[in-house]
Design an enzyme around this catalytic site. Structure first.
Site, PDB file in Angstrom:
ATOM      1  N   GLY A  16      34.214   7.166  76.746  1.00  0.00           N
ATOM      2  CA  GLY A  16      34.779   6.261  75.745  1.00  0.00           C
ATOM      3  C   GLY A  16      33.806   6.077  74.603  1.00  0.00           C
ATOM      4  O   GLY A  16      33.115   7.013  74.191  1.00  0.00           O
ATOM      5  N   THR A  28      34.538   0.292  81.374  1.00  0.00           N
ATOM      6  CA  THR A  28      35.947   0.679  81.447  1.00  0.00           C
ATOM      7  C   THR A  28      36.071   2.184  81.580  1.00  0.00           C
ATOM      8  O   THR A  28      35.233   2.925  81.073  1.00  0.00           O
ATOM      9  CB  THR A  28      36.720   0.253  80.176  1.00  0.00           C
ATOM     10  OG1 THR A  28      36.107   0.846  79.022  1.00  0.00           O
ATOM     11  CG2 THR A  28      36.760  -1.265  80.034  1.00  0.00           C
ATOM     12  N   GLU A  80      42.060   1.675  78.080  1.00  0.00           N
ATOM     13  CA  GLU A  80      40.809   1.467  78.813  1.00  0.00           C
ATOM     14  C   GLU A  80      41.076   0.605  80.017  1.00  0.00           C
ATOM     15  O   GLU A  80      41.626  -0.481  79.891  1.00  0.00           O
ATOM     16  CB  GLU A  80      39.814   0.718  77.946  1.00  0.00           C
ATOM     17  CG  GLU A  80      39.294   1.478  76.787  1.00  0.00           C
ATOM     18  CD  GLU A  80      38.243   0.637  76.104  1.00  0.00           C
ATOM     19  OE1 GLU A  80      37.198   0.387  76.730  1.00  0.00           O
ATOM     20  OE2 GLU A  80      38.508   0.194  74.979  1.00  0.00           O
ATOM     21  N   ARG A 106      48.621 -10.531  77.333  1.00  0.00           N
ATOM     22  CA  ARG A 106      48.443 -11.118  75.985  1.00  0.00           C
ATOM     23  C   ARG A 106      48.364 -10.005  74.948  1.00  0.00           C
ATOM     24  O   ARG A 106      48.082  -8.855  75.261  1.00  0.00           O
ATOM     25  CB  ARG A 106      47.163 -11.972  75.934  1.00  0.00           C
ATOM     26  CG  ARG A 106      45.914 -11.154  76.170  1.00  0.00           C
ATOM     27  CD  ARG A 106      44.639 -11.936  75.906  1.00  0.00           C
ATOM     28  NE  ARG A 106      43.474 -11.111  76.188  1.00  0.00           N
ATOM     29  CZ  ARG A 106      42.889 -10.307  75.309  1.00  0.00           C
ATOM     30  NH1 ARG A 106      43.348 -10.219  74.077  1.00  0.00           N
ATOM     31  NH2 ARG A 106      41.847  -9.571  75.648  1.00  0.00           N
ATOM     32  N   PHE A 111      38.078 -11.226  67.295  1.00  0.00           N
ATOM     33  CA  PHE A 111      37.212 -12.331  67.726  1.00  0.00           C
ATOM     34  C   PHE A 111      36.119 -12.562  66.695  1.00  0.00           C
ATOM     35  O   PHE A 111      35.730 -11.643  65.980  1.00  0.00           O
ATOM     36  CB  PHE A 111      36.596 -12.019  69.093  1.00  0.00           C
ATOM     37  CG  PHE A 111      37.618 -11.960  70.197  1.00  0.00           C
ATOM     38  CD1 PHE A 111      37.929 -13.079  70.943  1.00  0.00           C
ATOM     39  CD2 PHE A 111      38.308 -10.779  70.451  1.00  0.00           C
ATOM     40  CE1 PHE A 111      38.895 -13.044  71.935  1.00  0.00           C
ATOM     41  CE2 PHE A 111      39.284 -10.731  71.447  1.00  0.00           C
ATOM     42  CZ  PHE A 111      39.573 -11.867  72.188  1.00  0.00           C
TER      43      PHE A 111
HETATM   44  N1  RBF Z   1      38.996  -5.385  72.218  1.00  0.00           N
HETATM   45  C1  RBF Z   1      39.436  -6.100  71.143  1.00  0.00           C
HETATM   46  O1  RBF Z   1      38.996  -5.854  70.032  1.00  0.00           O
HETATM   47  N2  RBF Z   1      40.384  -7.089  71.286  1.00  0.00           N
HETATM   48  C2  RBF Z   1      40.917  -7.420  72.491  1.00  0.00           C
HETATM   49  O2  RBF Z   1      41.763  -8.321  72.563  1.00  0.00           O
HETATM   50  C3  RBF Z   1      40.446  -6.700  73.648  1.00  0.00           C
HETATM   51  N3  RBF Z   1      40.920  -6.995  74.882  1.00  0.00           N
HETATM   52  C4  RBF Z   1      40.439  -6.311  75.985  1.00  0.00           C
HETATM   53  C5  RBF Z   1      40.907  -6.636  77.252  1.00  0.00           C
HETATM   54  C6  RBF Z   1      40.446  -5.960  78.380  1.00  0.00           C
HETATM   55  C7  RBF Z   1      40.947  -6.351  79.741  1.00  0.00           C
HETATM   56  C8  RBF Z   1      39.469  -4.932  78.231  1.00  0.00           C
HETATM   57  C9  RBF Z   1      38.927  -4.207  79.424  1.00  0.00           C
HETATM   58  C10 RBF Z   1      39.007  -4.615  76.976  1.00  0.00           C
HETATM   59  C11 RBF Z   1      39.486  -5.279  75.831  1.00  0.00           C
HETATM   60  N4  RBF Z   1      39.027  -4.964  74.556  1.00  0.00           N
HETATM   61  C12 RBF Z   1      39.480  -5.676  73.461  1.00  0.00           C
HETATM   62  C13 RBF Z   1      38.336  -3.698  74.352  1.00  0.00           C
HETATM   63  C14 RBF Z   1      36.871  -3.756  74.248  1.00  0.00           C
HETATM   64  O3  RBF Z   1      36.638  -3.900  72.887  1.00  0.00           O
HETATM   65  C15 RBF Z   1      36.389  -2.385  74.776  1.00  0.00           C
HETATM   66  O4  RBF Z   1      36.462  -2.367  76.156  1.00  0.00           O
HETATM   67  C16 RBF Z   1      35.009  -2.037  74.292  1.00  0.00           C
HETATM   68  O5  RBF Z   1      35.057  -1.862  72.925  1.00  0.00           O
HETATM   69  C17 RBF Z   1      34.497  -0.750  74.940  1.00  0.00           C
HETATM   70  O6  RBF Z   1      35.174   0.351  74.459  1.00  0.00           O
HETATM   71 MG    MG Z   2      35.087   2.819  78.516  1.00  0.00          MG
END
Ligand code: RBF
Ligand code: MG
Length: 149
Positions: A16, A28, A80, A106, A111
């Protein structure tokens, strides 16, 4: 159950962005783009939960993100998967990940801080953990889709 669910899919675990483990402390497993592109339109972006198995491992609970990760402004849609199991120092790249997506938690959000994103994901993990104990979801743990891999 939400339209388009349950959704069964599988594919090889690919590298990733390398942020999950290092920057967030939440590793992830990422699917390749051709698996992402197969998602039906009803399964839109957001956070989902279900079950997962890696190369014939037991079936574990999972929570996953589908989308562009607004906080990081990714250019490609990704899928992911965070597996609710501690793998012992295992490198999962190249292994086959099988999942069933069962429920929606959701929408994707942006953020103000990395800390806010991390807190939200920890909430997602808790919510998925609780939801998946409901019998209508828990029954998928033993679905034949997860047999003979
Ligand atoms: N990234 C976001 O920018 N917004 C999100 O709402 C968001 N929700 C996530 C929810 C879960 C359960 C997971 C595992 C990841 C989420 N991420 C979200 C992604 C996160 O940014 C990502 O895992 C990292 O950037 C690593 O690639
Ligand atoms: Mg990953």
């Amino acid at each position: 159950m939400k339209a388009g669910l349950p959704y069964f899919t599988s594919g090889e675990i690919v590298k990733g962005f390398g942020r999950g483990s290092k920057q967030l402390g939440i590793p992830t497993a990422n699917f390749p783009q051709h698996v992402v592109d197969k998602l039906p339109a009803e399964v839109g972006t957001g956070t989902y939960f279900g079950f997962a198995s890696v190369d014939g491992s037991p079936v574990y609970k999972m929570v996953m993100s589908i989308g562009w990760n607004p906080y990081f402004k990714n250019e490609h849609k990704s899928m992911e998967v965070y597996i609710l199991h501690k793998f012992e120092n295992e490198n999962l790249y190249g292994k086959i990940l099988k999942i069933v997506i069962l429920g929606y938690l959701r929408p994707e959000m942006d953020f103000d801080s990395l800390d806010g994103l991390i807190k939200q994901i920890h909430d997602d993990i808790k919510n998925a953990d609780t939801a998946l104990d409901q019998p209508n979801y828990a029954k998928f743990r033993t679905h034949q889709f997860f047999n003979n891999n």
